[in-house]
Design a protein around this motif. Structure first.
Motif, mmCIF file in Angstrom:
data_model
loop_
_atom_site.group_PDB
_atom_site.id
_atom_site.type_symbol
_atom_site.label_atom_id
_atom_site.label_comp_id
_atom_site.label_asym_id
_atom_site.label_seq_id
_atom_site.Cartn_x
_atom_site.Cartn_y
_atom_site.Cartn_z
ATOM 1 N N SER A 6 -71.666 64.943 -7.517
ATOM 2 C CA SER A 6 -71.195 65.372 -5.970
ATOM 3 C C SER A 6 -69.834 65.257 -6.027
ATOM 4 O O SER A 6 -69.082 64.567 -6.492
ATOM 5 N N SER A 45 -72.130 70.984 2.659
ATOM 6 C CA SER A 45 -71.646 70.855 4.004
ATOM 7 C C SER A 45 -72.535 71.458 5.066
ATOM 8 O O SER A 45 -72.927 72.545 4.926
ATOM 9 N N LYS A 48 -72.495 70.279 12.664
ATOM 10 C CA LYS A 48 -73.337 69.921 13.591
ATOM 11 C C LYS A 48 -73.958 70.995 14.579
ATOM 12 O O LYS A 48 -74.937 70.714 15.459
ATOM 13 N N SER A 53 -78.943 65.094 13.329
ATOM 14 C CA SER A 53 -78.598 64.258 11.973
ATOM 15 C C SER A 53 -79.987 64.609 11.170
ATOM 16 O O SER A 53 -79.838 64.633 9.923
ATOM 17 N N VAL A 54 -81.035 64.641 11.683
ATOM 18 C CA VAL A 54 -82.552 64.683 10.834
ATOM 19 C C VAL A 54 -82.448 66.000 10.347
ATOM 20 O O VAL A 54 -82.696 66.254 9.177
ATOM 21 N N ARG A 56 -79.949 68.022 9.945
ATOM 22 C CA ARG A 56 -79.108 68.306 8.807
ATOM 23 C C ARG A 56 -79.120 67.609 7.528
ATOM 24 O O ARG A 56 -78.955 68.104 6.586
ATOM 25 N N HIS A 57 -79.669 66.288 7.529
ATOM 26 C CA HIS A 57 -79.951 65.791 6.291
ATOM 27 C C HIS A 57 -81.103 66.386 5.675
ATOM 28 O O HIS A 57 -81.277 66.266 4.512
ATOM 29 N N HIS A 58 -82.081 66.845 6.366
ATOM 30 C CA HIS A 58 -83.206 67.555 5.509
ATOM 31 C C HIS A 58 -82.709 68.790 5.108
ATOM 32 O O HIS A 58 -83.028 69.225 3.887
ATOM 33 N N THR A 60 -79.602 69.252 3.753
ATOM 34 C CA THR A 60 -78.831 68.870 2.924
ATOM 35 C C THR A 60 -79.690 68.446 1.391
ATOM 36 O O THR A 60 -79.406 68.978 0.409
ATOM 37 N N ARG A 61 -80.773 67.998 1.857
ATOM 38 C CA ARG A 61 -81.831 67.591 0.634
ATOM 39 C C ARG A 61 -82.495 68.608 0.035
ATOM 40 O O ARG A 61 -82.636 68.948 -1.139
ATOM 41 N N ARG A 64 -79.674 70.457 -2.104
ATOM 42 C CA ARG A 64 -79.569 69.740 -3.403
ATOM 43 C C ARG A 64 -80.742 69.875 -4.324
ATOM 44 O O ARG A 64 -80.585 69.976 -5.602
ATOM 45 N N LYS A 89 -81.620 76.434 9.476
ATOM 46 C CA LYS A 89 -82.183 75.233 9.578
ATOM 47 C C LYS A 89 -83.959 75.394 9.704
ATOM 48 O O LYS A 89 -84.696 74.666 9.764
#
Length: 121
Positions: A6, A45, A48, A53-54, A56-58, A60-61, A64, A89
């Motif tokens: 990363s 990246s 917002k 945050s939920v 955004r994190h989802h 990101t996963r 990845r 999203k």
């Protein structure tokens, strides 16, 4: 990630933004810069503006994992920054995976999948 690690430091992100090339599609933007390290480094990246945050994190996963499963198709020795756009999203995993592959092809850093070689464009 076998061949990758990363990007974590802000100065690494800034270097890729400043010296790299970028391509975009409907869901993602990808900046790529050669690093000559013998491995790929990927930074993700998600602004917002995309969601809380939920969300955004989802996302990101998903990005990845989409990269990880196609990692062996990517050429070695690049720094990549993937930026999620607002309309990503609501995307399913396979849409994100296709978007990553598409951007890799645009940059010329990905090998064609076997199924692509047999398809008629």
């Amino acid at each position: 990630m076998k061949y990758s690690e990363s990007l974590k430091k802000n100065r690494d992100f800034q270097l890729v933004y400043r010296e790299g090339t970028s391509y975009a599609n409907r869901h993602l933007v990808m900046y790529v810069r050669e690093n000559r390290l013998g491995r790929n480094r990927i930074g993700i990246s998600v602004s917002k503006k995309v969601g809380n945050s939920v969300v955004r994190h989802h996302l990101t996963r998903l990005i990845r994992e989409g990269y990880r499963l196609q990692e062996e198709l990517f050429h070695i020795g690049y720094d990549m920054v993937v930026i999620a756009r607002v309309n990503s999203k609501d995307c399913a995993y396979h849409e994100i995976e296709r978007a990553i592959y598409h951007l890799g092809k645009l940059h010329g850093i990905v090998e064609r999948k076997n199924q692509d070689e047999n398809s008629i464009d």
